[in-house]
Enzyme design. Sequence first.
Site, mmCIF file in Angstrom:
data_model
loop_
_atom_site.group_PDB
_atom_site.id
_atom_site.type_symbol
_atom_site.label_atom_id
_atom_site.label_comp_id
_atom_site.label_asym_id
_atom_site.label_seq_id
_atom_site.Cartn_x
_atom_site.Cartn_y
_atom_site.Cartn_z
ATOM 1 N N LYS A 1 -63.184 -7.832 -93.169
ATOM 2 C CA LYS A 1 -63.640 -8.278 -94.483
ATOM 3 C C LYS A 1 -64.121 -6.651 -95.039
ATOM 4 C CE LYS A 1 -64.438 -13.068 -94.746
ATOM 5 N NZ LYS A 1 -65.388 -14.016 -94.742
ATOM 6 N N ARG B 1 -64.690 -16.711 -86.654
ATOM 7 C CA ARG B 1 -63.390 -16.649 -87.216
ATOM 8 C C ARG B 1 -62.761 -15.527 -87.485
ATOM 9 N NH1 ARG B 1 -61.249 -16.498 -92.325
ATOM 10 N NH2 ARG B 1 -59.795 -18.241 -92.776
HETATM 11 N N1 PMM Z 1 -63.326 -16.343 -94.981
HETATM 12 C C1 PMM Z 1 -62.124 -16.450 -95.388
HETATM 13 C C2 PMM Z 1 -61.487 -17.736 -95.641
HETATM 14 N N2 PMM Z 1 -62.134 -18.762 -95.114
HETATM 15 N N3 PMM Z 1 -63.834 -19.856 -94.046
HETATM 16 C C3 PMM Z 1 -64.933 -19.887 -93.452
HETATM 17 N N4 PMM Z 1 -65.479 -20.824 -92.739
HETATM 18 N N5 PMM Z 1 -65.782 -18.438 -93.331
HETATM 19 C C4 PMM Z 1 -65.235 -17.426 -93.735
HETATM 20 O O1 PMM Z 1 -65.959 -16.480 -93.557
HETATM 21 C C5 PMM Z 1 -64.070 -17.425 -94.334
HETATM 22 C C6 PMM Z 1 -63.414 -18.748 -94.408
HETATM 23 C C7 PMM Z 1 -61.530 -15.275 -96.116
HETATM 24 O O2 PMM Z 1 -60.937 -14.517 -95.275
HETATM 25 P P1 PMM Z 1 -59.246 -14.570 -95.039
HETATM 26 O O3 PMM Z 1 -58.599 -14.528 -96.130
HETATM 27 O O4 PMM Z 1 -59.042 -13.265 -94.077
HETATM 28 O O5 PMM Z 1 -58.838 -15.672 -94.255
#
Ligand code: PMM
Length: 273
Positions: A209, A248
Site C-alpha cells: 500500500k 491479507r
Molecule cells: N485492501 C484492499 C482490498 N480489500 N480487504 C480487507 N479486508 N482489508 C484490506 O486492507 C483490503 C481489502 C485494497 O488492496 P488491493 O487492491 O491490493 O487488493
Amino acid sequence: MPCLVMGIVNVTPDSFSDGGLFLAADAAIAHGLELRAHGADLLDVGGESTRPGAERVDPAVEQGRVLPVVEALASSGAIVSIDTMNASTAVAAVEAGARIVNDVSGGLADPAMLAAVAGTDAEIVVQHWRGHSADMYAQATYDDIVSDVVGELARRVEAAVTAGIPPERVIVDPGIGFGKKGAQNWAVLHGLPRLAALGHRVLVGTSRKRFLVETLETRGGEASIPRRDLATAVTSVLAAQAGAWGVRVHDVAATVDALDVAAQWESGSTWTS
Ligand code: PMM
C-alpha cells in the site's frame, strides 16, 4: 496462536498492483493455486478494485469475473473469501463455495449486505470504511484516529449482529489505506491491540500500500514490488505480534517465511536443554 495468511486473488483489469494480469479466470485460478502452494491459509477473490480513485463495477460484471474463480478454488479445497461490497455477489459467491464475505465497506455500501450474509452460514469481515474510493481521502479527518476507528468498527459489528450474524462469525479489519493517509495508517497499526480488545478476530491488509511506498521512498530509489513485499512481510509480522488473526497479502511466500521466522523466535521462550 499462529497468524493466518490470506492470499490476494484480484480479478480486475485495473488493480494497482497486478495491472490486470489475472483478469482471465484461468490465470486467476492458477494464481490462487500458486498462492496456496506458497502456504496461503485463505484466498481472497475480488472483482472490483478499491484503489483510490477507482470507479464502481456493475455487480453482473463483478460476478462474471469472480464466480468461476471462487468455484474452482473452493472445489480445489481452498478456503475462499469473496471481496465484495454487493450483497448479490456475496450470496452468489457463497453458493459457489466461498466461506467468508470480505466487505471493505463493513456493510455500509449495500444496505442489503448484512441481512444477506445472515441468511448464509458464511463469516464476514467488516472493514473500517468511510466512503467509496473515488473520494475516500475527503473523509480522512479524525479526532483520535485509534478511538474513532475502533468505535466505528464496534458499531459495524453491532449492525452485523443486529442483522442476525452470530458475533463469533464477525472478523474486524481497520481498513489500512481506506480514508487514511500516510502517518494515520501507522497510528492505526500501532493501536491494533485496542482493536483486538473488541474480542473479535482481526484481519490486517497492508500489502504494497501507498503508505509503505512513502516510507520506502524516504531512502530514495524506486519503491519496487520486491521492496514493497519485504515491507509487507515486516508489517505482517508486527501485526501478528499485535494480535492479528490474519494478514491479507499479495506475496504469500515472503510473509509465510517471515511469520515462520517470528514463530521460531517466540518458541525460544520454551527452550530447554
Ligand atoms: N485492501 C484492499 C482490498 N480489500 N480487504 C480487507 N479486508 N482489508 C484490506 O486492507 C483490503 C481489502 C485494497 O488492496 P488491493 O487492491 O491490493 O487488493
